[in-house]
Design a protein around this motif. Structure first.
Motif, PDB file in Angstrom:
ATOM      1  N   ASN A   2       0.856  -1.186   0.000  1.00 51.65           N
ATOM      2  CA  ASN A   2       0.000   0.000   0.000  1.00 51.65           C
ATOM      3  C   ASN A   2       0.889   1.230   0.000  1.00 51.65           C
ATOM      4  OD1 ASN A   2       0.881   0.441   2.665  1.00 51.65           O
ATOM      5  ND2 ASN A   2      -0.953  -0.459   3.555  1.00 51.65           N
ATOM      6  N   ASP A   3       0.317   2.400   0.150  1.00 49.56           N
ATOM      7  CA  ASP A   3       1.103   3.617   0.010  1.00 49.56           C
ATOM      8  C   ASP A   3       1.570   4.204   1.336  1.00 49.56           C
ATOM      9  OD1 ASP A   3      -1.254   4.590   1.030  1.00 49.56           O
ATOM     10  OD2 ASP A   3      -1.665   5.974  -0.626  1.00 49.56           O
ATOM     11  N   GLU A   4       1.478   3.444   2.437  1.00 52.93           N
ATOM     12  CA  GLU A   4       1.881   3.990   3.735  1.00 52.93           C
ATOM     13  C   GLU A   4       3.364   4.344   3.760  1.00 52.93           C
ATOM     14  OE1 GLU A   4       2.064   2.920   8.511  1.00 52.93           O
ATOM     15  OE2 GLU A   4       1.426   1.388   7.077  1.00 52.93           O
ATOM     16  N   PHE A   5       4.224   3.387   3.407  1.00 55.84           N
ATOM     17  CA  PHE A   5       5.657   3.680   3.422  1.00 55.84           C
ATOM     18  C   PHE A   5       6.012   4.698   2.347  1.00 55.84           C
ATOM     19  CE2 PHE A   5      10.057   2.704   1.995  1.00 55.84           C
ATOM     20  CZ  PHE A   5      10.711   3.179   3.121  1.00 55.84           C
ATOM     21  N   GLN A   6       5.344   4.614   1.221  1.00 54.60           N
ATOM     22  CA  GLN A   6       5.585   5.585   0.150  1.00 54.60           C
ATOM     23  C   GLN A   6       5.347   7.009   0.651  1.00 54.60           C
ATOM     24  OE1 GLN A   6       2.657   5.938  -3.050  1.00 54.60           O
ATOM     25  NE2 GLN A   6       4.311   5.770  -4.545  1.00 54.60           N
ATOM     26  N   SER A   7       4.282   7.211   1.405  1.00 60.39           N
ATOM     27  CA  SER A   7       3.995   8.551   1.923  1.00 60.39           C
ATOM     28  C   SER A   7       5.010   8.962   2.979  1.00 60.39           C
ATOM     29  CB  SER A   7       2.571   8.612   2.483  1.00 60.39           C
ATOM     30  OG  SER A   7       2.434   7.792   3.626  1.00 60.39           O
ATOM     31  N   ARG A   8       5.408   8.021   3.839  1.00 56.35           N
ATOM     32  CA  ARG A   8       6.438   8.347   4.829  1.00 56.35           C
ATOM     33  C   ARG A   8       7.742   8.733   4.135  1.00 56.35           C
ATOM     34  NH1 ARG A   8       2.695   8.705   7.232  1.00 56.35           N
ATOM     35  NH2 ARG A   8       1.920   7.624   9.078  1.00 56.35           N
ATOM     36  N   PHE A   9       8.086   7.974   3.117  1.00 55.69           N
ATOM     37  CA  PHE A   9       9.318   8.225   2.372  1.00 55.69           C
ATOM     38  C   PHE A   9       9.267   9.597   1.704  1.00 55.69           C
ATOM     39  CE2 PHE A   9      12.242   8.051  -1.140  1.00 55.69           C
ATOM     40  CZ  PHE A   9      13.257   7.199  -0.753  1.00 55.69           C
ATOM     41  N   ASN A  10       8.208   9.832   0.958  1.00 56.79           N
ATOM     42  CA  ASN A  10       8.119  11.090   0.207  1.00 56.79           C
ATOM     43  C   ASN A  10       8.004  12.307   1.116  1.00 56.79           C
ATOM     44  OD1 ASN A  10       8.267   9.749  -2.252  1.00 56.79           O
ATOM     45  ND2 ASN A  10       6.063   9.637  -2.519  1.00 56.79           N
ATOM     46  N   ASP A  11       7.383  12.135   2.286  1.00 53.65           N
ATOM     47  CA  ASP A  11       7.166  13.268   3.180  1.00 53.65           C
ATOM     48  C   ASP A  11       8.335  13.532   4.117  1.00 53.65           C
ATOM     49  OD1 ASP A  11       4.670  13.622   2.078  1.00 53.65           O
ATOM     50  OD2 ASP A  11       3.595  12.631   3.709  1.00 53.65           O
ATOM     51  N   TYR A  12       9.119  12.490   4.454  1.00 53.62           N
ATOM     52  CA  TYR A  12      10.101  12.670   5.522  1.00 53.62           C
ATOM     53  C   TYR A  12      11.538  12.310   5.162  1.00 53.62           C
ATOM     54  CZ  TYR A  12       5.964  13.277   8.394  1.00 53.62           C
ATOM     55  OH  TYR A  12       4.786  13.740   8.911  1.00 53.62           O
ATOM     56  N   TYR A  13      11.778  11.615   4.065  1.00 60.87           N
ATOM     57  CA  TYR A  13      13.168  11.318   3.714  1.00 60.87           C
ATOM     58  C   TYR A  13      13.826  12.571   3.154  1.00 60.87           C
ATOM     59  CZ  TYR A  13      17.308   9.194   1.689  1.00 60.87           C
ATOM     60  OH  TYR A  13      18.610   8.896   1.367  1.00 60.87           O
ATOM     61  N   PRO A  14      14.909  13.056   3.764  1.00 61.99           N
ATOM     62  CA  PRO A  14      15.507  14.338   3.366  1.00 61.99           C
ATOM     63  C   PRO A  14      16.050  14.363   1.945  1.00 61.99           C
ATOM     64  CG  PRO A  14      16.284  13.665   5.538  1.00 61.99           C
ATOM     65  CD  PRO A  14      15.564  12.489   4.959  1.00 61.99           C
ATOM     66  N   GLY A  15      16.327  13.187   1.383  1.00 60.49           N
ATOM     67  CA  GLY A  15      16.911  13.153   0.051  1.00 60.49           C
ATOM     68  C   GLY A  15      15.927  13.334  -1.083  1.00 60.49           C
ATOM     69  N   VAL A  16      14.631  13.442  -0.788  1.00 64.13           N
ATOM     70  CA  VAL A  16      13.631  13.577  -1.843  1.00 64.13           C
ATOM     71  C   VAL A  16      13.709  14.953  -2.489  1.00 64.13           C
ATOM     72  CG1 VAL A  16      11.149  13.705  -2.314  1.00 64.13           C
ATOM     73  CG2 VAL A  16      12.048  11.896  -0.837  1.00 64.13           C
ATOM     74  N   VAL A  17      13.796  14.972  -3.822  1.00 68.46           N
ATOM     75  CA  VAL A  17      13.821  16.215  -4.593  1.00 68.46           C
ATOM     76  C   VAL A  17      12.459  16.488  -5.210  1.00 68.46           C
ATOM     77  CG1 VAL A  17      14.814  17.391  -6.603  1.00 68.46           C
ATOM     78  CG2 VAL A  17      16.288  16.058  -5.069  1.00 68.46           C
ATOM     79  N   SER A  18      11.863  15.446  -5.793  1.00 66.30           N
ATOM     80  CA  SER A  18      10.556  15.620  -6.433  1.00 66.30           C
ATOM     81  C   SER A  18       9.840  14.285  -6.499  1.00 66.30           C
ATOM     82  CB  SER A  18      10.714  16.195  -7.846  1.00 66.30           C
ATOM     83  OG  SER A  18      11.439  15.300  -8.684  1.00 66.30           O
ATOM     84  N   VAL A  19       8.508  14.373  -6.641  1.00 69.89           N
ATOM     85  CA  VAL A  19       7.664  13.186  -6.734  1.00 69.89           C
ATOM     86  C   VAL A  19       6.804  13.317  -7.981  1.00 69.89           C
ATOM     87  CG1 VAL A  19       5.850  11.828  -5.614  1.00 69.89           C
ATOM     88  CG2 VAL A  19       7.606  12.958  -4.215  1.00 69.89           C
ATOM     89  N   ALA A  20       6.722  12.260  -8.763  1.00 73.87           N
ATOM     90  CA  ALA A  20       5.909  12.278  -9.975  1.00 73.87           C
ATOM     91  C   ALA A  20       4.449  12.515  -9.625  1.00 73.87           C
ATOM     92  CB  ALA A  20       6.052  10.965 -10.729  1.00 73.87           C
ATOM     93  N   ASP A  21       3.718  13.127 -10.551  1.00 75.18           N
ATOM     94  CA  ASP A  21       2.299  13.422 -10.303  1.00 75.18           C
ATOM     95  C   ASP A  21       1.502  12.172  -9.942  1.00 75.18           C
ATOM     96  OD1 ASP A  21       2.761  16.078 -10.789  1.00 75.18           O
ATOM     97  OD2 ASP A  21       2.076  16.012 -12.879  1.00 75.18           O
TER      98      ASP A  21
END
Length: 485
Positions: A66-85
């Motif tokens: 599911n998207d639980e870890f995906q949301s944690r990753f995208n919201d809190y991992y400092p290395g994230v630059v951008s997320v696809a639409d």
């Protein structure tokens, strides 16, 4: 894995992936088998690779259900630059592209597809290999007791100091022969969530301390069930609600050698549930059914529900709303029974669920995986922020203890109560010493067989025989079942 993976025919692998671990796991809870055309599993064996300067692949493949870890990753991992639409990919500041593969777990779909992919890991192109995959507590040993997962210390490079602030049980559940094969951002101690308005009507108070005193052991809990029934309420919604509270407090694991040993505490659940059903203390529902969810909402007349951390802020909250957020409703007092719940520890400590991050053998992204594990499971500042933002309970003792002691922290959904303080008392008491590779299959089969008994379609002896028959089909290597005297 302690021994080499057992071999299956190619047909058996393609059809069901019902492979057996050399250490004893089997059938639907076994790790995927090695390719039957070769006895060489060395290509997927873990090699020390904790080199932060190593050149790595440009694609980090993450598999989850599911998207639980995906949301944690995208919201809190400092290395994230951008997320696809469409959220299918995430770009990182080191030039790596995260590719998300999400397979819902209905009918074991996630594990089946994951097993198929892991069996092809050796032959897959570098950028197609699985790098990270997520696992749940119920089947953790299936994967951590295999060569498809890497040692988070010896292979990935985390240290004891990095992991020192995590709850011990979250490490134990993914450790085999002293080797830790996963790590998690969350801890999932359980509590009893009750309706304040119903507690006032039944007990004359909704104060968590006083309600806990009334529910502090099973005898008292059963007495309150009788009182609730006299007032027109159900103590629990259905058959499964209290199961984990009993099953987490067994005296031994399910299997000893080739014998299934049914713990007396499991039969305690049977006795209580049958009594509740016959006396109208429950609503005869099953977990995740529509009626079970409705019982948690504005029209429900159920005293309370056993829930762990994620269940309160993700499931119970949503079910409490008259107008869902998807239809424009707000998470606020006045929308349904938002604010009418509180929590107490209940009759016994327990845990429910949890998600672990595993590094897949064959990955070429060790440095990024190490950083993800460090930031999303070991960084106290990030753990604190996740809890403050989401009300979820994170796997960092110092951070949770600080929030537990914060007089200004509270949950509006729980009427201002600081539920983290109660979770912080339960989490250190969780003991995983009786966990085993047969847990998921035995627990699910047992509940299914005894549902017929609660429904009144079979007697108890038939329910027992059905369990014996079905568990031997699920795990052919198990030869007998012992019941408590």
């Amino acid at each position: 894995m302690k021994k080499a993976l057992s071999l299956l025919t190619a047909t058996a692998m393609a059809a069901t992936l019902l492979a057996g671990c050399g250490s004893g796991a089997a059938s639907s809870s076994a790790a995927p088998a090695a390719d039957s055309t070769s006895t060489d599993t060395s290509s997927t064996a873990a090699e020390p690779a904790a080199d932060d300067t190593a050149e790595e692949g440009k694609v980090l493949n993450i598999w989850c259900w599911n998207d639980e870890f995906q949301s944690r990753f995208n919201d809190y991992y400092p290395g994230v630059v951008s997320v696809a639409d469409d959220k299918s990919t995430t770009e990182l500041d080191n030039g790596v592209t995260v590719k998300w593969t999400i397979n819902p777990n209905d009918n074991n779909n996630y594990q089946n597809k994951l097993d198929e992919a892991l069996l092809k890991q050796d032959s897959a192109a570098d950028d197609d290999k699985i790098d990270i995959f997520l696992i749940e507590a119920d089947y953790a040993l299936k994967y951590v007791d295999s060569e498809y997962t890497l040692d988070v210390k010896g292979d990935i490079g985390l240290t004891d100091d990095d992991l020192k602030d995590q709850y011990q049980y979250t490490k134990d559940i993914v450790t085999v022969d002293g080797v830790q094969k996963g790590t998690t951002w969350q801890a999932t101690p359980g509590l009893f969530a009750y309706r304040r308005s119903i507690a006032k009507n039944v007990l004359g108070t909704d104060d968590p301390t006083e309600v806990q005193a009334a529910l502090s052991d099973w005898d008292k809990f059963n007495d309150v069930a009788k009182q609730a029934a006299a007032k027109g309420y159900k103590m629990l919604s259905g058959y499964d609600d209290s199961y984990r509270t009993f099953s987490n407090n067994v005296s031994a694991g399910w299997v000893d050698g080739t014998t299934v040993k049914v713990d007396p505490n499991i039969m305690g659940w049977v006795d209580q549930t049958k009594d509740y059903t016959d006396n109208g203390y429950n609503n005869k529902t099953s977990l995740w059914s529509d009626q079970w969810a409705a019982d948690q909402g504005p029209s429900g007349k159920v005293f309370g529900f056993f829930y762990s951390t994620w269940g309160i802020n993700f499931t119970l909250l949503g079910n409490s709303l008259e107008t869902p957020t998807s239809e424009g409703g707000k998470e606020e007092v006045g929308n349904g029974i938002y604010g009418d719940y509180a929590v107490c520890q209940g009759p016994q400590p327990y845990y429910w669920g949890g998600t672990w991050i595993c590094a897949a053998a064959g990955t070429d992204n060790i440095p990024t995986i190490k950083d993800v594990m460090l930031k999303l499971t070991c960084d106290s500042d990030i753990m604190t922020q996740i809890t403050k933002d989401t009300q979820d309970y994170t796997n960092c003792k110092s951070a949770m203890d600080a929030i537990a002691a914060d007089p200004d922290f509270g949950s509006d959904f729980l009427g201002g109560q600081n539920h983290i303080a109660l979770f912080a008392e339960v989490a250190p008491t969780i003991d995983m010493s009786n966990a085993g590779p047969y847990d998921q299959g035995c627990n699910e089969t047992f509940q299914s067989c005894f549902k017929d008994y609660f429904d009144g379609t079979v007697d108890i002896d038939t329910a027992k025989q059905n369990f014996e028959d079905q568990i031997k089909v699920k795990y052919p290597e198990l030869t007998s079942v012992e019941w408590p005297a």
